[in-house]
Design a protein around this motif. Structure first.
Motif, PDB file in Angstrom:
ATOM      1  N   ALA A  46       0.820  -1.213   0.000  1.00 41.07           N
ATOM      2  CA  ALA A  46       0.000   0.000   0.000  1.00 41.07           C
ATOM      3  C   ALA A  46       0.855   1.264   0.000  1.00 41.07           C
ATOM      4  O   ALA A  46       0.454   2.305  -0.540  1.00 41.07           O
ATOM      5  CB  ALA A  46      -0.928  -0.004   1.219  1.00 41.07           C
ATOM      6  N   ASN A  47       2.053   1.173   0.579  1.00 40.59           N
ATOM      7  CA  ASN A  47       2.935   2.340   0.649  1.00 40.59           C
ATOM      8  C   ASN A  47       3.226   2.931  -0.725  1.00 40.59           C
ATOM      9  O   ASN A  47       3.476   4.130  -0.863  1.00 40.59           O
ATOM     10  CB  ASN A  47       4.258   1.965   1.323  1.00 40.59           C
ATOM     11  CG  ASN A  47       4.074   1.470   2.737  1.00 40.59           C
ATOM     12  OD1 ASN A  47       3.086   1.782   3.392  1.00 40.59           O
ATOM     13  ND2 ASN A  47       5.031   0.689   3.227  1.00 40.59           N
ATOM     14  N   ASN A  82       1.245   3.197  -3.298  1.00 38.62           N
ATOM     15  CA  ASN A  82       0.105   3.760  -4.019  1.00 38.62           C
ATOM     16  C   ASN A  82      -0.599   4.901  -3.297  1.00 38.62           C
ATOM     17  O   ASN A  82      -1.559   5.454  -3.829  1.00 38.62           O
ATOM     18  CB  ASN A  82      -0.905   2.643  -4.312  1.00 38.62           C
ATOM     19  CG  ASN A  82      -0.301   1.539  -5.149  1.00 38.62           C
ATOM     20  OD1 ASN A  82      -0.117   1.666  -6.344  1.00 38.62           O
ATOM     21  ND2 ASN A  82       0.036   0.430  -4.497  1.00 38.62           N
ATOM     22  N   TYR A  83      -0.150   5.225  -2.104  1.00 38.27           N
ATOM     23  CA  TYR A  83      -0.793   6.316  -1.374  1.00 38.27           C
ATOM     24  C   TYR A  83      -0.732   7.632  -2.143  1.00 38.27           C
ATOM     25  O   TYR A  83      -1.615   8.471  -2.039  1.00 38.27           O
ATOM     26  CB  TYR A  83      -0.136   6.506  -0.004  1.00 38.27           C
ATOM     27  CG  TYR A  83      -0.442   5.415   0.988  1.00 38.27           C
ATOM     28  CD1 TYR A  83      -1.748   4.998   1.214  1.00 38.27           C
ATOM     29  CD2 TYR A  83       0.582   4.790   1.700  1.00 38.27           C
ATOM     30  CE1 TYR A  83      -2.029   3.990   2.118  1.00 38.27           C
ATOM     31  CE2 TYR A  83       0.305   3.788   2.615  1.00 38.27           C
ATOM     32  CZ  TYR A  83      -0.999   3.391   2.828  1.00 38.27           C
ATOM     33  OH  TYR A  83      -1.276   2.390   3.728  1.00 38.27           O
ATOM     34  N   GLY A 117      -4.413  -4.499  -0.746  1.00 39.74           N
ATOM     35  CA  GLY A 117      -3.600  -3.385  -0.250  1.00 39.74           C
ATOM     36  C   GLY A 117      -3.512  -2.257  -1.253  1.00 39.74           C
ATOM     37  O   GLY A 117      -3.576  -1.074  -0.891  1.00 39.74           O
ATOM     38  N   SER A 158      -5.371   1.200  -0.411  1.00 38.50           N
ATOM     39  CA  SER A 158      -4.448   2.328  -0.215  1.00 38.50           C
ATOM     40  C   SER A 158      -4.944   3.557  -0.956  1.00 38.50           C
ATOM     41  O   SER A 158      -4.868   4.679  -0.447  1.00 38.50           O
ATOM     42  CB  SER A 158      -3.045   1.950  -0.692  1.00 38.50           C
ATOM     43  OG  SER A 158      -3.003   1.773  -2.105  1.00 38.50           O
ATOM     44  N   ARG A 159      -5.451   3.361  -2.156  1.00 36.55           N
ATOM     45  CA  ARG A 159      -5.985   4.489  -2.916  1.00 36.55           C
ATOM     46  C   ARG A 159      -7.203   5.085  -2.224  1.00 36.55           C
ATOM     47  O   ARG A 159      -7.361   6.312  -2.147  1.00 36.55           O
ATOM     48  CB  ARG A 159      -6.340   4.042  -4.331  1.00 36.55           C
ATOM     49  CG  ARG A 159      -5.131   3.628  -5.165  1.00 36.55           C
ATOM     50  CD  ARG A 159      -5.560   2.899  -6.423  1.00 36.55           C
ATOM     51  NE  ARG A 159      -4.403   2.444  -7.209  1.00 36.55           N
ATOM     52  CZ  ARG A 159      -4.409   1.377  -7.984  1.00 36.55           C
ATOM     53  NH1 ARG A 159      -5.501   0.641  -8.097  1.00 36.55           N
ATOM     54  NH2 ARG A 159      -3.330   1.036  -8.660  1.00 36.55           N
ATOM     55  N   SER A 185      -6.059   6.731   1.175  1.00 38.84           N
ATOM     56  CA  SER A 185      -5.313   7.948   0.883  1.00 38.84           C
ATOM     57  C   SER A 185      -6.224   9.059   0.390  1.00 38.84           C
ATOM     58  O   SER A 185      -6.136  10.208   0.841  1.00 38.84           O
ATOM     59  CB  SER A 185      -4.229   7.647  -0.160  1.00 38.84           C
ATOM     60  OG  SER A 185      -3.528   8.821  -0.508  1.00 38.84           O
ATOM     61  N   ALA A 235       0.424   5.315   7.773  1.00 33.28           N
ATOM     62  CA  ALA A 235       1.047   4.140   7.146  1.00 33.28           C
ATOM     63  C   ALA A 235       2.215   3.629   7.989  1.00 33.28           C
ATOM     64  O   ALA A 235       2.399   2.409   8.151  1.00 33.28           O
ATOM     65  CB  ALA A 235       1.525   4.488   5.746  1.00 33.28           C
TER      66      ALA A 235
END
Length: 395
Positions: free
Chosen positions: A24-25, A27-28, A145, A149-150, A153, A169
């Motif tokens: 996920a990190n 795509n934030y 994830g 994440s999108r 965020s 995160a």
């Protein structure tokens, strides 16, 4: 021999959750690019370059860090990378300028490679006849994830300062670190007496020798490039076409739940039929998605249907290609995965870069044209590069 007794359903679930939280990190940044541009008073193209740096950093982390999984204890290596990822996320949270944020984003990409150590570890522990199913389940966590994440965020960016996305995160990764330390299976392998330089030097030889790896690398490059063409420009298109913000861009990411629901099914299809067939379906779905974006993308229903098809196509390609790569060699599983995922995220970073550039010059037509180039590459690779009709599982 694989330690089949170590891979329980709970372990597979833990690995899936871990891959989702860490990936996920990367795509934030996508739904909040406009907010970042406003904060630092830079152009959207400049923020697009930063987004590309995140993907590019991940690609180089895959190339230089993931092969260590063939040498060192994976249980410890996963945790070390997670600690470094936490530090990079905190650096992004505290960044005072676009230059520092760009460097922090590069480090976020480089250090967030633990999922690509977990995936071959899951394949190593899985019973050989069920690798496709296990990989499908773990990769469903990866896709979850990405899509969450999108959404997270985008929603956080609409109610808080966007910097807090990175702080939250970092907190999530810290909690995950404690859980993995307690419950991740210990690596049963002995330390491998291999030199790091020789490991890296062997990567080109693996790519040259493994024809199936070549096909998977080209296909992954193109299909993930196509996926990022959309997601790197969707927030700009929503603002321009519909006057909508980052929260809607994030919510649209939830449409990728279709791919998550199909991940295990795709894995079983690969086990039962052939990855060549499922990769072909991935190319077909992705192509249909951009036909819809180009023709009726100005209608909101067109965006919705296209996003569902695109995420489904991406998942077909990802699960199928991973099944191919993890069936090639046990001793070189991390290195094969490194080669494949380097190509995968190199395609993603170039998709981000060229789509952002095309948006700033030619708008939505330019974005769809970039996607068409990637799709043609995927089709040519599928037709002319070697892909197995049926997998031969290693045990």
């Amino acid at each position: 021999m694989k330690s089949e007794r170590e891979l329980s359903g709970k372990t597979v679930l833990l690995m899936a959750i871990a891959t989702g939280i860490i990936v996920a990190n990367l795509n934030y940044i996508q739904p909040i690019e406009g907010l970042i541009a406003t904060t630092f008073q830079v152009s959207k193209a400049a923020v697009g370059v930063v987004a590309m740096l995140t993907q590019l950093g991940y690609a180089f982390g895959l190339l230089f860090i993931v092969p260590l999984g063939d040498i060192f204890n994976r249980y410890h290596l996963i945790q070390i990378m997670l600690i470094l990822s936490i530090l990079a996320l905190l650096s992004a949270f505290l960044s005072p300028s676009i230059i520092i944020f760009g460097l922090a984003s590069l480090l976020v990409g480089i250090t967030s490679v633990a999922p690509q150590i977990i995936i071959p570890y899951a394949a190593f522990l899985a019973p050989s006849l069920h690798q496709g199913k296990v990989l499908g389940n773990v990769l469903s966590g990866l896709l979850t994830g990405i899509l969450l994440s999108r959404s997270v965020s985008g929603l956080l960016g609409s109610i808080l300062s966007w910097q807090y996305v990175y702080l939250i995160a970092a907190i999530a990764c810290t909690i995950l670190l404690g859980v993995l330390h307690l419950y991740l299976p210990r690596d049963p392998r002995q330390h491998q007496n291999m030199h790091y330089g020789k490991i890296l030097a062997s990567l080109p030889n693996l790519l040259a020798k493994e024809k199936h790896l070549q096909g998977a690398a080209i296909n992954g490059f193109c299909l993930f490039g196509v996926s990022n063409v959309l997601w790197s420009t969707l927030a700009f298109y929503l603002a321009s076409q519909y006057h909508l913000g980052s929260d809607v861009a994030g919510l649209l990411g939830l449409l990728g739940i279709t791919g998550v629901l199909f991940a295990s099914i795709i894995g079983r299809m690969v086990d039962t039929y052939s990855p060549r067939m499922t990769i072909g379906l991935g190319i077909l779905f992705s192509t249909l998605a951009f036909i819809i974006f180009a023709s009726i993308g100005h209608l909101f229903i067109g965006l919705i249907v296209g996003i569902i098809l695109l995420d489904l196509g991406t998942q077909f390609g990802q699960v199928s290609n991973q099944a191919i790569v993890q069936s090639l060699s046990l001793k070189a599983s991390s290195r094969n995965n490194s080669v494949f995922m380097f190509s995968y995220f190199l395609g993603g970073s170039l998709g981000t870069f060229f789509a952002t550039f095309a948006w700033s010059r030619f708008g939505w037509v330019g974005v769809c044209s970039v996607a068409a180039i990637f799709l043609i590459g995927a089709l040519l690779g599928h037709l002319f590069l070697k892909e197995p009709k049926k997998l031969q599982r290693l045990s």
